[in-house]
Design an enzyme around this catalytic site. Structure first.
Site, PDB file in Angstrom:
ATOM      1  CG  LEU A   1      -1.906   1.175   1.318  1.00 22.43           C
ATOM      2  CD1 LEU A   1      -2.803   1.253   0.092  1.00 22.43           C
ATOM      3  CD2 LEU A   1      -2.737   1.061   2.588  1.00 22.43           C
ATOM      4  CG  HIS A   2       4.996   3.287   1.822  1.00 19.61           C
ATOM      5  ND1 HIS A   2       4.763   4.515   2.403  1.00 19.61           N
ATOM      6  CD2 HIS A   2       6.274   3.339   1.326  1.00 19.61           C
ATOM      7  CE1 HIS A   2       5.833   5.277   2.273  1.00 19.61           C
ATOM      8  NE2 HIS A   2       6.759   4.591   1.623  1.00 19.61           N
TER       9      HIS A   2
ATOM     10  CG  ASP B   1      11.440 -11.868  -2.021  1.00 17.70           C
ATOM     11  OD1 ASP B   1      11.171 -10.916  -2.776  1.00 17.70           O
ATOM     12  OD2 ASP B   1      12.459 -11.905  -1.309  1.00 17.70           O
TER      13      ASP B   1
END
Length: 476
Positions: A196-197, A264
């Site tokens: 989100l950032h 990952d």
């Protein structure tokens, strides 16, 4: 959404991006250096792990899928360590060697599972360092089911547009773990997986679900993307596709030990699932479960196929867990479309005891889905006094979400859940204790739209106050 396990052994994935060596030095700390006010670590154990794109490839291989890795390294000892580890895991490794830059290495000094210091050894790669990538991808793309671009902003993906174009020409989906604020570099990809950032750094603040959907939709249109998967930490992850409803999956309820490498794992499970024929919603459901497992491990870690299979087998549905009100409204709408009956209860649930468990099991029996709304910390203080709550709201919600009877857990800041009831409009409002329907807070709201109110069995000798009193008595 019930999830069978894909045949990962039929998947072949090519990973291209920034590989790095994660080094860990472990030791005890029992004194401060006389030379400076820093702890002295007596190194007792060293550990090397492949990070970045290497960790993505290792996650793919651990699932049982076929993985190939294309990246840039230096002409040094760290490159040899990486090559050995990756090839030992069955990963087809192809490195372009930079003659004047080192292999990216991150050294972490650890003591008692705490990171004391990190040292980075790196220099940004330039386009010449990855000049062989386009030719290599062109040679390999016909043999793979998915191309993953693992971008850690180190320079290996300077020509990402050429790689995406090669994959699209071959009909191969492209999944990208992006970095930076210039997402135009990924134009034409199938799916981006920003947190989100990272997304807000590109499109601006997303203060609610509607804004998130609107801005994500505009970005997908501008960049010709088929989907965005936004990872949102404790708020789970949201899959967005043009013209389709958003799919929100709550975070799995477990203790978070280390989020290193969780992204990952997410893209590795997504890629392996898509390559095995899963749809994006199904692949996202599996990735969400996998992320919940890997954050309980230390450092860059992988999740095996059997590990994921066990977790999937324990799931009653991937949409369960801790949610915001907006996310819950979406989930309830989907449940109602399936004809499911929604049950609602509320309380402080400060210290979960046998009475709570029995009561919630009874509540779930009143319908198909159970929503538990809990008072915020500030609300509990107003209701119970300054000595409460014992457990903060995040922990109370996590424990409740782990109970088999509970589907969704949401918090509210008011002293009563009346506003929440007006928004959610559950089919059944339940309360435990010696009440009439008219004594249950919110009964008139529920009755007004045709809902039911049920008063359930009160469990004798079970209360949080009683437990706290007994603890005090035993401690004296």
């Amino acid at each position: 959404m019930q999830l069978p396990m894909p045949r990962f052994d039929r998947s072949q994935i090519l990973v291209v991006g920034d590989v790095m060596l994660d080094r860990y030095w472990h030791g005890e700390t029992s004194r401060i250096s006389p030379e400076a006010p820093v702890p002295v670590v007596n190194v007792e154990q060293t550990e090397d792990r492949a990070g970045g794109a290497g960790n993505v490839a290792l996650n793919i291989a651990a699932l049982g899928a076929g993985a190939s890795l294309l990246s840039v390294v230096g002409d040094d000892e760290a490159a040899g360590v990486l090559r050995g580890q990756l090839q030992a895991a069955g990963i087809a490794t192809r490195f372009q060697v930079s003659g004047d830059k080192p292999t990216i290495t991150k050294l972490r000094v650890m003591s008692r599972h705490q990171q004391l210091l990190r040292l980075d050894f790196e220099a940004p790669f330039d386009p010449a360092d990855s000049s062989e990538f386009a030719e290599a991808v062109g040679q390999m793309i016909e043999q793979v089911g998915v191309l993953v671009l693992s971008d850690y902003a180190k320079g290996s993906l300077a020509d990402s547009q050429t790689l995406i174009s090669l994959a699209r020409q071959a009909g191969v989906p492209v999944l990208v773990d992006p970095k930076g604020t210039d997402f135009s570099r990924y134009r034409g990809a199938t799916l981006l997986t920003p947190n989100l950032h990272e997304l807000e750094a590109v499109v601006g603040a997303c203060r609610n679900e509607q804004t998130l959907v609107e801005k994500a939709s505009q970005l997908m249109s501008e960049l010709d993307l088929q989907a965005l998967l936004v990872t949102r930490g404790e708020q789970g992850m949201t899959l967005l596709r043009p013209g389709l409803p958003e799919l929100h999956l709550p975070a799995r309820a477990r203790e978070v030990f280390d989020v290193t490498g969780a992204g990952d794992t997410v893209i590795a499970v997504l890629a392996s699932s898509v390559a095995a024929g899963y749809s994006l919603p199904e692949a996202t459901g599996l990735a969400n479960i996998a992320a919940g497992i890997v954050v309980g491990k230390l450092g860059t870690a992988t999740i095996s196929g059997p590990e994921l299979r066990r977790a999937v087998g324990q799931e009653k549905g991937v949409e369960r867990g801790v949610v915001s009100v907006e996310q819950l409204l979406i989930a309830l709408d989907e449940a109602r479309q399936q004809g499911e009956k929604i049950v609602f209860t509320n309380g402080c649930f400060d210290i979960i005891h046998a009475g709570h468990v029995g009561y919630l099991e009874q509540a779930r029996e009143q319908g198909d889905r159970l929503v538990v709304a809990i008072n915020s910390d500030e609300s509990v203080v107003r209701l119970k006094g300054p000595s409460r709550p014992i457990n903060p709201v995040e922990r109370r919600m996590a424990v409740l979400a782990g109970l088999e009877a509970v589907d969704w857990v949401v918090s509210f800041t008011e002293d009563t859940p009346e506003n929440l009831l007006r928004e959610l409009r559950p089919d059944v409002l339940v309360k435990g204790g010696d009440y009439t329907d008219e004594q249950v807070v919110g009964w008139e709201i529920v009755k007004a739209y045709g809902g039911e109110v049920a008063v359930l069995k009160f469990y004798e000798n079970c209360s949080t106050t009683g437990i706290i009193k007994k603890i005090h008595e035993k401690s004296q």
